[in-house]
Structure formats: structure tokens, C-alpha cells
Design a protein around this motif. Structure first.
Motif, short mmCIF file in Angstrom:
data_model
loop_
_atom_site.label_atom_id
_atom_site.label_comp_id
_atom_site.label_asym_id
_atom_site.label_seq_id
_atom_site.Cartn_x
_atom_site.Cartn_y
_atom_site.Cartn_z
N LYS A 87 -65.07 75.86 19.81
CA LYS A 87 -64.29 76.10 21.03
C LYS A 87 -64.81 75.36 22.26
N ASP A 88 -66.07 74.96 22.27
CA ASP A 88 -66.63 74.28 23.43
C ASP A 88 -66.51 72.76 23.37
N ILE A 89 -65.95 72.24 22.29
CA ILE A 89 -65.74 70.79 22.17
C ILE A 89 -64.63 70.38 23.14
N GLN A 90 -64.87 69.32 23.89
CA GLN A 90 -63.85 68.78 24.80
C GLN A 90 -62.70 68.24 23.97
N VAL A 91 -61.46 68.58 24.36
CA VAL A 91 -60.28 68.11 23.64
C VAL A 91 -59.36 67.37 24.61
N VAL A 92 -58.90 66.21 24.16
CA VAL A 92 -57.95 65.40 24.92
C VAL A 92 -56.70 65.26 24.06
N MET A 93 -55.55 65.58 24.63
CA MET A 93 -54.28 65.44 23.91
C MET A 93 -53.69 64.07 24.23
N ASN A 100 -48.92 51.37 25.68
CA ASN A 100 -49.27 50.07 25.13
C ASN A 100 -50.79 49.97 25.03
N PHE A 101 -51.24 48.95 24.35
CA PHE A 101 -52.67 48.81 24.06
C PHE A 101 -53.51 48.79 25.32
N GLN A 102 -53.16 47.96 26.32
CA GLN A 102 -53.97 47.83 27.53
C GLN A 102 -54.03 49.14 28.31
N GLU A 103 -52.89 49.81 28.45
CA GLU A 103 -52.86 51.07 29.17
C GLU A 103 -53.65 52.14 28.43
N PHE A 104 -53.50 52.18 27.11
CA PHE A 104 -54.23 53.14 26.28
C PHE A 104 -55.74 52.89 26.42
N LYS A 105 -56.15 51.62 26.38
CA LYS A 105 -57.56 51.28 26.51
C LYS A 105 -58.11 51.75 27.86
N GLN A 106 -57.36 51.49 28.93
CA GLN A 106 -57.81 51.91 30.26
C GLN A 106 -57.88 53.43 30.37
N ASN A 107 -56.88 54.12 29.82
CA ASN A 107 -56.87 55.59 29.85
C ASN A 107 -58.07 56.17 29.11
N ILE A 108 -58.40 55.62 27.96
CA ILE A 108 -59.55 56.10 27.19
C ILE A 108 -60.84 55.85 27.97
N ALA A 109 -60.98 54.65 28.53
CA ALA A 109 -62.17 54.33 29.31
C ALA A 109 -62.31 55.28 30.50
N ASP A 110 -61.20 55.57 31.17
CA ASP A 110 -61.22 56.48 32.32
C ASP A 110 -61.65 57.89 31.90
N VAL A 111 -61.10 58.37 30.79
CA VAL A 111 -61.45 59.71 30.30
C VAL A 111 -62.93 59.79 29.96
N LEU A 160 -54.70 54.43 15.19
CA LEU A 160 -56.07 54.72 14.76
C LEU A 160 -56.96 53.49 14.90
N GLY A 161 -56.42 52.34 14.48
CA GLY A 161 -57.16 51.09 14.59
C GLY A 161 -57.44 50.71 16.03
N PHE A 162 -56.41 50.83 16.89
CA PHE A 162 -56.59 50.53 18.32
C PHE A 162 -57.66 51.43 18.91
N PHE A 163 -57.56 52.71 18.63
CA PHE A 163 -58.51 53.67 19.20
C PHE A 163 -59.93 53.36 18.76
N LYS A 164 -60.10 53.10 17.47
CA LYS A 164 -61.44 52.80 16.94
C LYS A 164 -62.00 51.54 17.61
N VAL A 204 -57.38 72.43 27.40
CA VAL A 204 -57.45 71.00 27.11
C VAL A 204 -58.10 70.30 28.30
N SER A 205 -59.02 69.41 28.02
CA SER A 205 -59.75 68.72 29.08
C SER A 205 -58.85 67.78 29.87
N CYS A 206 -57.99 67.04 29.18
CA CYS A 206 -57.03 66.18 29.86
C CYS A 206 -56.00 65.67 28.87
N LEU A 207 -54.99 65.02 29.41
CA LEU A 207 -53.91 64.45 28.62
C LEU A 207 -53.91 62.94 28.82
N VAL A 208 -53.67 62.19 27.75
CA VAL A 208 -53.65 60.74 27.83
C VAL A 208 -52.30 60.24 27.33
#
Length: 131
Positions: free
Chosen positions: A79-85, A111-122, A17-21, A103-107
């Protein structure tokens, strides 16, 4: 200039949660994090302004990500809200389920760097879709 998005993230891991925020705020977005799916659903019900995107951890206690997804997608107001799993692994059965549920996409989260890049890409992809 890109428009700031309102993002909800549900995860039972407080580090995640902290990383994501940190990641999403660094990218210029407003984020609300939740560790309890019932509380997030309550906020979704009472808030007039819905989030642009909801990120859901698949593996949660009480109500897991799939159950939350079903509630969201069966609601006329949500129902129209984009959802990412979000998860560390995706068995084929889960991929098909997510596709069937819209579902709009899966992430993947390793690790932190990969998660950060995946979120930025999404978020960049959603920005391009909205144009």
C-alpha cells in the motif's frame, strides 16, 4: 547524484512497454515491464524488495489498472508503493477515483516525446519529495 529507482510498468501495448523501458533506463533507473497484471501482482507478492514506483495503464484486459490499484492499496505489503496511472484521457470521475485511492499522479500518453517528458517530470518530482 540521484539514486536509481526500481520501477514497474504495466501495459498491454508492447510498443508502449518498449518506449517506457527505453525512457526510464535512459534516465538511469531499473525497470521491469509487464503486459499481464496477474503476473505483475505475483512478482510483487514474492519479491522481498518492492519497487519504488509502479506505473499502471488504466485500460488493460482481464485486470484493468483500477483493479490492480485496488489490490495494491488494500495490501499491507504494497500500500505504500507510489502509483502513477497512465492513460490518454482522464474523465473527471476517474480523476476523483484516483485521488481517493491515493494515486501519486496521472500521466498522459500521447506521443513518445511527451510521454518521455512526463515520465522524467514524475521521477524528478518523486526525487524531490524523498529529500
Amino acid at each position: 547524484m540521484k539514486k536509481s529507482k526500481t520501477i514497474y510498468y504495466l501495459d498491454d501495448d508492447f510498443d508502449d512497454l518498449g518506449f517506457f523501458k527505453e525512457i526510464t533506463e535512459e534516465l538511469g533507473h531499473d525497470v521491469k515491464v509487464f503486459s499481464d497484471g496477474r503476473k505483475m501482482l505475483l512478482v510483487l507478492e514474492i519479491q522481498a524488495k518492492k519497487p519504488d514506483i509502479i506505473f499502471l495503464d488504466i485500460h488493460m484486459p482481464v485486470l484493468n489498472g483500477q483493479e490492480i490499484l485496488e489490490i495494491i492499496k488494500s495490501s499491507d505489503d504494497m500500500k505504500d508503493i507510489q502509483v502513477v496511472m497512465v492513460s490518454g484521457a482522464y474523465p473527471k470521475k476517474l480523476l476523483q477515483y484516483c485521488s481517493d485511492m491515493g494515486v501519486s499522479c496521472l500521466v498522459k500518453r500521447h506521443n513518445f516525446q511527451e510521454f518521455k517528458q512526463n515520465i522524467a517530470d514524475v521521477l524528478k518530482e518523486f526525487e524531490m519529495i524523498k529529500k
